[in-house]
Design a protein around this motif. Structure first.
Motif, PDB file in Angstrom:
ATOM      1  N   GLY A  31      56.268  26.287  46.768  1.00  0.00           N
ATOM      2  CA  GLY A  31      55.595  25.015  47.068  1.00  0.00           C
ATOM      3  C   GLY A  31      54.306  24.801  46.300  1.00  0.00           C
ATOM      4  O   GLY A  31      53.876  23.661  46.106  1.00  0.00           O
ATOM      5  N   SER A  32      53.693  25.896  45.821  1.00  0.00           N
ATOM      6  CA  SER A  32      52.431  25.769  45.067  1.00  0.00           C
ATOM      7  C   SER A  32      52.624  25.634  43.557  1.00  0.00           C
ATOM      8  O   SER A  32      51.655  25.458  42.827  1.00  0.00           O
ATOM      9  N   TYR A  33      53.858  25.727  43.078  1.00  0.00           N
ATOM     10  CA  TYR A  33      54.099  25.696  41.626  1.00  0.00           C
ATOM     11  C   TYR A  33      53.452  24.515  40.897  1.00  0.00           C
ATOM     12  O   TYR A  33      52.884  24.700  39.829  1.00  0.00           O
ATOM     13  N   PRO A  34      53.505  23.284  41.465  1.00  0.00           N
ATOM     14  CA  PRO A  34      52.915  22.157  40.711  1.00  0.00           C
ATOM     15  C   PRO A  34      51.412  22.307  40.461  1.00  0.00           C
ATOM     16  O   PRO A  34      50.880  21.698  39.544  1.00  0.00           O
ATOM     17  N   LYS A  35      50.730  23.143  41.261  1.00  0.00           N
ATOM     18  CA  LYS A  35      49.290  23.325  41.077  1.00  0.00           C
ATOM     19  C   LYS A  35      48.963  24.054  39.779  1.00  0.00           C
ATOM     20  O   LYS A  35      47.864  23.915  39.255  1.00  0.00           O
ATOM     21  N   PHE A  36      49.901  24.876  39.276  1.00  0.00           N
ATOM     22  CA  PHE A  36      49.534  25.704  38.124  1.00  0.00           C
ATOM     23  C   PHE A  36      50.609  25.867  37.052  1.00  0.00           C
ATOM     24  O   PHE A  36      50.304  26.339  35.958  1.00  0.00           O
ATOM     25  N   LEU A  37      51.859  25.476  37.336  1.00  0.00           N
ATOM     26  CA  LEU A  37      52.922  25.722  36.361  1.00  0.00           C
ATOM     27  C   LEU A  37      53.072  24.566  35.391  1.00  0.00           C
ATOM     28  O   LEU A  37      53.206  23.415  35.807  1.00  0.00           O
ATOM     29  N   PRO A  38      53.091  24.850  34.081  1.00  0.00           N
ATOM     30  CA  PRO A  38      53.310  23.759  33.118  1.00  0.00           C
ATOM     31  C   PRO A  38      54.682  23.134  33.341  1.00  0.00           C
ATOM     32  O   PRO A  38      55.632  23.842  33.684  1.00  0.00           O
ATOM     33  N   ARG A  44      59.444  21.009  46.361  1.00  0.00           N
ATOM     34  CA  ARG A  44      59.676  20.788  47.789  1.00  0.00           C
ATOM     35  C   ARG A  44      60.574  21.909  48.302  1.00  0.00           C
ATOM     36  O   ARG A  44      61.665  22.125  47.778  1.00  0.00           O
ATOM     37  N   VAL A  45      60.072  22.624  49.281  1.00  0.00           N
ATOM     38  CA  VAL A  45      60.895  23.656  49.909  1.00  0.00           C
ATOM     39  C   VAL A  45      61.706  22.966  51.014  1.00  0.00           C
ATOM     40  O   VAL A  45      61.141  22.419  51.950  1.00  0.00           O
ATOM     41  N   ARG A  46      63.029  22.940  50.850  1.00  0.00           N
ATOM     42  CA  ARG A  46      63.903  22.278  51.824  1.00  0.00           C
ATOM     43  C   ARG A  46      64.057  23.113  53.089  1.00  0.00           C
ATOM     44  O   ARG A  46      64.041  22.587  54.191  1.00  0.00           O
ATOM     45  N   SER A  47      64.267  24.424  52.902  1.00  0.00           N
ATOM     46  CA  SER A  47      64.472  25.288  54.068  1.00  0.00           C
ATOM     47  C   SER A  47      64.273  26.748  53.683  1.00  0.00           C
ATOM     48  O   SER A  47      64.401  27.106  52.505  1.00  0.00           O
ATOM     49  N   VAL A  48      63.942  27.561  54.667  1.00  0.00           N
ATOM     50  CA  VAL A  48      63.877  29.012  54.492  1.00  0.00           C
ATOM     51  C   VAL A  48      64.631  29.621  55.666  1.00  0.00           C
ATOM     52  O   VAL A  48      64.284  29.374  56.827  1.00  0.00           O
ATOM     53  N   THR A  49      65.684  30.372  55.365  1.00  0.00           N
ATOM     54  CA  THR A  49      66.517  30.981  56.400  1.00  0.00           C
ATOM     55  C   THR A  49      66.446  32.497  56.311  1.00  0.00           C
ATOM     56  O   THR A  49      66.789  33.061  55.263  1.00  0.00           O
ATOM     57  N   PRO A  50      65.990  33.165  57.367  1.00  0.00           N
ATOM     58  CA  PRO A  50      65.959  34.630  57.331  1.00  0.00           C
ATOM     59  C   PRO A  50      67.381  35.196  57.266  1.00  0.00           C
ATOM     60  O   PRO A  50      68.293  34.663  57.894  1.00  0.00           O
ATOM     61  N   GLU A  51      67.556  36.233  56.454  1.00  0.00           N
ATOM     62  CA  GLU A  51      68.845  36.941  56.357  1.00  0.00           C
ATOM     63  C   GLU A  51      68.522  38.428  56.434  1.00  0.00           C
ATOM     64  O   GLU A  51      68.400  39.092  55.403  1.00  0.00           O
ATOM     65  N   LEU A  61      62.682  21.376  42.527  1.00  0.00           N
ATOM     66  CA  LEU A  61      61.562  21.279  41.595  1.00  0.00           C
ATOM     67  C   LEU A  61      61.785  20.066  40.706  1.00  0.00           C
ATOM     68  O   LEU A  61      62.926  19.751  40.359  1.00  0.00           O
ATOM     69  N   VAL A  62      60.710  19.391  40.353  1.00  0.00           N
ATOM     70  CA  VAL A  62      60.805  18.310  39.370  1.00  0.00           C
ATOM     71  C   VAL A  62      60.134  18.808  38.095  1.00  0.00           C
ATOM     72  O   VAL A  62      58.977  19.213  38.118  1.00  0.00           O
ATOM     73  N   ILE A  63      60.918  18.827  37.003  1.00  0.00           N
ATOM     74  CA  ILE A  63      60.323  19.217  35.728  1.00  0.00           C
ATOM     75  C   ILE A  63      60.117  17.968  34.892  1.00  0.00           C
ATOM     76  O   ILE A  63      60.960  17.078  34.846  1.00  0.00           O
ATOM     77  N   SER A  64      58.963  17.920  34.275  1.00  0.00           N
ATOM     78  CA  SER A  64      58.590  16.776  33.471  1.00  0.00           C
ATOM     79  C   SER A  64      58.235  17.292  32.087  1.00  0.00           C
ATOM     80  O   SER A  64      57.339  18.125  31.937  1.00  0.00           O
ATOM     81  N   PHE A  65      58.987  16.847  31.075  1.00  0.00           N
ATOM     82  CA  PHE A  65      58.774  17.338  29.715  1.00  0.00           C
ATOM     83  C   PHE A  65      58.997  16.200  28.740  1.00  0.00           C
ATOM     84  O   PHE A  65      60.093  15.651  28.680  1.00  0.00           O
ATOM     85  N   LYS A  66      57.949  15.818  28.034  1.00  0.00           N
ATOM     86  CA  LYS A  66      58.009  14.662  27.120  1.00  0.00           C
ATOM     87  C   LYS A  66      58.558  13.463  27.899  1.00  0.00           C
ATOM     88  O   LYS A  66      58.005  13.096  28.910  1.00  0.00           O
ATOM     89  N   VAL A  67      59.682  12.872  27.448  1.00  0.00           N
ATOM     90  CA  VAL A  67      60.189  11.683  28.138  1.00  0.00           C
ATOM     91  C   VAL A  67      61.143  12.032  29.279  1.00  0.00           C
ATOM     92  O   VAL A  67      61.607  11.158  29.995  1.00  0.00           O
ATOM     93  N   PHE A  68      61.438  13.301  29.433  1.00  0.00           N
ATOM     94  CA  PHE A  68      62.388  13.695  30.473  1.00  0.00           C
ATOM     95  C   PHE A  68      61.673  14.022  31.778  1.00  0.00           C
ATOM     96  O   PHE A  68      60.639  14.665  31.781  1.00  0.00           O
ATOM     97  N   ARG A  69      62.270  13.568  32.862  1.00  0.00           N
ATOM     98  CA  ARG A  69      61.788  13.941  34.186  1.00  0.00           C
ATOM     99  C   ARG A  69      63.031  14.202  35.016  1.00  0.00           C
ATOM    100  O   ARG A  69      63.826  13.290  35.231  1.00  0.00           O
TER     101      ARG A  69
END
Length: 153
Positions: A31-38, A44-51, A61-69
């Motif tokens: 969930g913190s990736y957008p704060k620091f990852l290029p 958005r974390v949809r769910s976490v299920t213990p196993e 994750l949304v990746i944005s690169f040049k004109v691509f999103r």
């Protein structure tokens, strides 16, 4: 020397002056990736299920690169005992994508190993990324390093 359009894989192992647990926690905090990852515009974390001792996370994750999103979904297997994180691709712009992280304690810190292998469905994007692929992967690993320095100094 033609690479026949095959996407290169990338793996690297780096010694870092932080504990394996600190680095594991940092990478597991999707969930913190957008704060620091290029190129990571949103997460958005949809769910976490213990196993048992592990947990299964579904994340977008949304990746944005040049004109691509592009948004993509992934299935992240978190294994804190083995200090291992595996990511498998669910849906989005890739033909396939998988990555893994391993964290091992060493004297004075830890060793972080990162592996990624993916191919885009879009040939144009594939070509663009192919050119900058290794540099992009290095930048991503460095971004995790910089984040660790910020958090754990």
């Amino acid at each position: 020397m033609s690479n026949r359009g095959v996407m290169p894989t990338h793996s690297e192992t780096r010694p870092l002056p932080y504990s394996a647990r600190q680095m594991y926690d940092l990478v597991a905090d999707v969930g913190s990736y957008p704060k620091f990852l290029p190129w990571c515009a949103a997460a958005r974390v949809r769910s976490v299920t213990p196993e048992g001792n592990r947990a299964l996370m579904l994340a977008d994750l949304v990746i944005s690169f040049k004109v691509f999103r592009e948004r993509f979904g992934s299935r992240v297997l978190l294994d804190p005992e083995a200090m291992h994180i595996d990511t498998e691709y669910l849906d989005g712009p890739f033909k396939y994508m998988k990555s893994s992280w391993d964290f091992a304690e060493t004297d004075g810190g830890c060793e972080v190993s990162f592996f990624v292998d993916f191919e885009f469905k879009n040939a144009v994007l594939q070509k663009i990324i192919g050119v900058v692929f290794n540099e992009a992967m290095h930048r991503i690993v460095r971004a995790f390093e910089a984040r660790a320095k910020e958090l754990y100094g």
